[in-house]
Design a protein around this motif. Structure first.
Motif, mmCIF file in Angstrom:
data_model
loop_
_atom_site.group_PDB
_atom_site.id
_atom_site.type_symbol
_atom_site.label_atom_id
_atom_site.label_comp_id
_atom_site.label_asym_id
_atom_site.label_seq_id
_atom_site.Cartn_x
_atom_site.Cartn_y
_atom_site.Cartn_z
ATOM 1 N N PHE A 304 0.832 -1.208 0.000
ATOM 2 C CA PHE A 304 0.000 0.000 0.000
ATOM 3 C C PHE A 304 0.867 1.259 0.000
ATOM 4 N N ALA A 305 1.944 1.243 0.793
ATOM 5 C CA ALA A 305 2.827 2.412 0.860
ATOM 6 C C ALA A 305 3.479 2.686 -0.491
ATOM 7 N N THR A 306 3.878 1.639 -1.206
ATOM 8 C CA THR A 306 4.511 1.869 -2.510
ATOM 9 C C THR A 306 3.521 2.425 -3.524
ATOM 10 N N VAL A 307 2.258 2.026 -3.398
ATOM 11 C CA VAL A 307 1.236 2.558 -4.314
ATOM 12 C C VAL A 307 1.007 4.039 -4.056
ATOM 13 N N VAL A 308 0.797 4.402 -2.790
ATOM 14 C CA VAL A 308 0.554 5.813 -2.473
ATOM 15 C C VAL A 308 1.775 6.652 -2.817
ATOM 16 N N ARG A 309 2.942 6.088 -2.555
ATOM 17 C CA ARG A 309 4.170 6.833 -2.837
ATOM 18 C C ARG A 309 4.315 7.139 -4.322
ATOM 19 N N TYR A 310 3.792 6.278 -5.164
ATOM 20 C CA TYR A 310 3.838 6.528 -6.609
ATOM 21 C C TYR A 310 3.234 7.888 -6.951
ATOM 22 N N PHE A 311 2.140 8.243 -6.297
ATOM 23 C CA PHE A 311 1.466 9.497 -6.619
ATOM 24 C C PHE A 311 2.200 10.708 -6.069
ATOM 25 N N LEU A 312 3.055 10.499 -5.068
ATOM 26 C CA LEU A 312 3.962 11.565 -4.659
ATOM 27 C C LEU A 312 5.104 11.710 -5.650
ATOM 28 N N GLU A 313 5.663 10.588 -6.047
ATOM 29 C CA GLU A 313 6.813 10.615 -6.950
ATOM 30 C C GLU A 313 6.455 11.181 -8.315
ATOM 31 N N THR A 314 5.238 10.931 -8.766
ATOM 32 C CA THR A 314 4.816 11.394 -10.096
ATOM 33 C C THR A 314 4.053 12.712 -10.040
ATOM 34 N N ARG A 315 4.045 13.338 -8.854
ATOM 35 C CA ARG A 315 3.454 14.666 -8.694
ATOM 36 C C ARG A 315 1.977 14.688 -9.122
ATOM 37 N N ASN A 316 1.166 13.963 -8.372
ATOM 38 C CA ASN A 316 -0.260 13.898 -8.675
ATOM 39 C C ASN A 316 -1.069 14.221 -7.434
ATOM 40 N N PRO A 317 -1.027 15.489 -7.002
ATOM 41 C CA PRO A 317 -1.691 15.848 -5.741
ATOM 42 C C PRO A 317 -3.214 15.774 -5.808
ATOM 43 N N LYS A 318 -3.809 15.847 -7.005
ATOM 44 C CA LYS A 318 -5.269 15.772 -7.086
ATOM 45 C C LYS A 318 -5.761 14.378 -6.694
ATOM 46 N N VAL A 319 -5.090 13.342 -7.184
ATOM 47 C CA VAL A 319 -5.481 11.981 -6.809
ATOM 48 C C VAL A 319 -5.239 11.760 -5.319
ATOM 49 N N LEU A 320 -4.087 12.223 -4.805
ATOM 50 C CA LEU A 320 -3.806 12.077 -3.383
ATOM 51 C C LEU A 320 -4.838 12.819 -2.536
ATOM 52 N N GLY A 321 -5.166 14.021 -2.948
ATOM 53 C CA GLY A 321 -6.154 14.792 -2.196
ATOM 54 C C GLY A 321 -7.497 14.100 -2.155
ATOM 55 N N ALA A 322 -7.907 13.538 -3.294
ATOM 56 C CA ALA A 322 -9.175 12.811 -3.335
ATOM 57 C C ALA A 322 -9.120 11.564 -2.461
ATOM 58 N N ALA A 323 -7.977 10.873 -2.455
ATOM 59 C CA ALA A 323 -7.832 9.678 -1.624
ATOM 60 C C ALA A 323 -7.888 10.024 -0.139
#
Length: 378
Positions: A304-323
């Motif tokens: 799970f941590a590697t999946v969430v970290r992907y969205f930090l590494e690829t600069r996708n704050p909209k998906v992270l914010g929604a999650a």
């Protein structure tokens, strides 16, 4: 914390235990990891005298699309923290060491262990529990430090100021880099504040970045003299072949076993659990099962941590914010340690779930974790 847990567990099981600590428990040994979850697993009364200062009601998490003045918040959520305290960690460790000493554990403080000492210990003792962090002493002594995959650099400091707006809650802020900043109030007038980055995202000037983070988030700016630098490990990512070395009578716990969370660097509850688990299995003469038991307990957390970290590494704050919005309300410990609760919540939002798990590189990471490929893959 892993070493103290292991010493407590083995002592409770009837083993003769000697604990070696590089520094003195009376000194300020560490100033990181002061938000402790799963506190009930630590055999201390959660009192101020023992270092447990603020019984944390909730952790507030905010996601932004950058660090500039015109940044936008893309999501926020509040996560309850039923078994969590903001602590003075050095006091917690000092209290635990005193308890162990009173129970008869032989504690050697201010005792650095060399590679030569390590090899002598493996001959002298029935078992050596390596809780030396990363890279671990056993990896240094055996020439295997290349097994570690990386680390985060974190700056933090205790500061005084007005935290009445936040206290007694704490706050983590994701700001579109692989890392985060935080404020952990210990009282309404004192807090630990900090910021951390993975190696690839480290700034040129650490102190400048910490000052700017405090300024943009409305926290007091610490002086450089009162600021600590910590290295937060990220590997060797749970590989069972590395957590127990029976040919050397060595078992690794805590950061030495590579079980800090690959997203947040959080590792205290994992460290405590691993120390007690090693003792429990040794008491049953089942230490050979330790690697698999530890791995099974941590595997979903790692994936799970590697999946969430992907969205930090690829600069996708909209998906992270929604999650973050979707997962709000889940206990903060469960977010790290029992991610099935988060996945079930995400399934209530099928469009968001598809945005996360329809990406080839995300699926590669899930597959890699499920098939025991231990480092982050793309």
């Amino acid at each position: 914390m892993a070493g103290l847990a292991a010493a407590a567990g083995f002592d409770d099981a009837g083993f003769v235990v000697e604990l070696y600590e590089r520094q003195s428990y009376d000194s300020k040994r560490v100033n990181c990891g002061e938000a402790m979850t799963a506190v009930s697993k630590i055999p201390l009364e959660p009192t101020v005298e023992n270092g447990f200062l603020n019984p944390l009601p909730a952790m507030e998490v905010e996601v932004y699309d950058g660090i500039d003045a015109d940044r936008h918040r893309t999501g926020a959520g509040t996560f309850p923290a039923a078994d969590t305290y903001i602590t003075d960690r050095n006091v917690v460790e000092q209290s635990w060491a005193e308890q162990l000493s009173e129970k008869g554990v032989d504690i050697h403080e201010n005792q650095s262990i060399t590679r030569t000492d390590f090899h002598e210990f493996t001959d002298e003792y029935d078992l050596v529990v390596d809780a030396t962090g990363q890279p671990s002493l056993s990896s240094k002594a055996l020439g295997t430090t290349n097994e570690y995959s990386g680390y985060m650099v974190a700056l933090n400091s205790d500061v005084e100021g007005d935290f009445t707006e936040l206290y007694p809650n704490s706050r983590i802020i994701l700001e579109n880099y692989t890392g985060y900043s935080w404020a952990f109030p210990k009282t309404s007038q004192r807090a630990n504040v900090g910021i951390g980055w993975t190696v690839s995202d480290r700034p040129n000037d650490y102190m400048k970045a910490l000052r700017e983070a405090c300024e943009r988030n409305g926290w007091p700016v610490p002086s450089q003299e009162r600021t600590n630098v910590a290295i937060i490990p990220e590997g060797p990512s749970l590989d069972p072949d590395r957590t127990h070395l029976p040919e050397h009578s060595v078992v690794r716990v805590g950061d030495a076993a590579g079980i800090a969370n690959r997203l947040t660097g959080k590792g205290i509850s994992q460290a405590v659990e691993s120390g007690f688990l090693a003792a429990e299995l040794a008491n049953r003469s089942q230490l050979r099962n330790y690697p698999d038991r530890l791995y099974q307990r941590m595997k979903t957390e790692y994936i799970f941590a590697t999946v969430v970290r992907y969205f930090l590494e690829t600069r996708n704050p909209k998906v992270l914010g929604a999650a973050i919005r979707a997962a709000a309300g889940i206990d903060i410990e469960d977010v790290d340690r029992s991610p099935s609760a988060v996945l079930l919540r995400l399934l209530r939002h099928p469009v968001l779930f598809a945005r996360i798990f329809s990406r080839r590189r995300v699926l590669n990471r899930v597959y890699g974790g499920m098939t025991n490929q231990w480092e982050l893959i793309d």
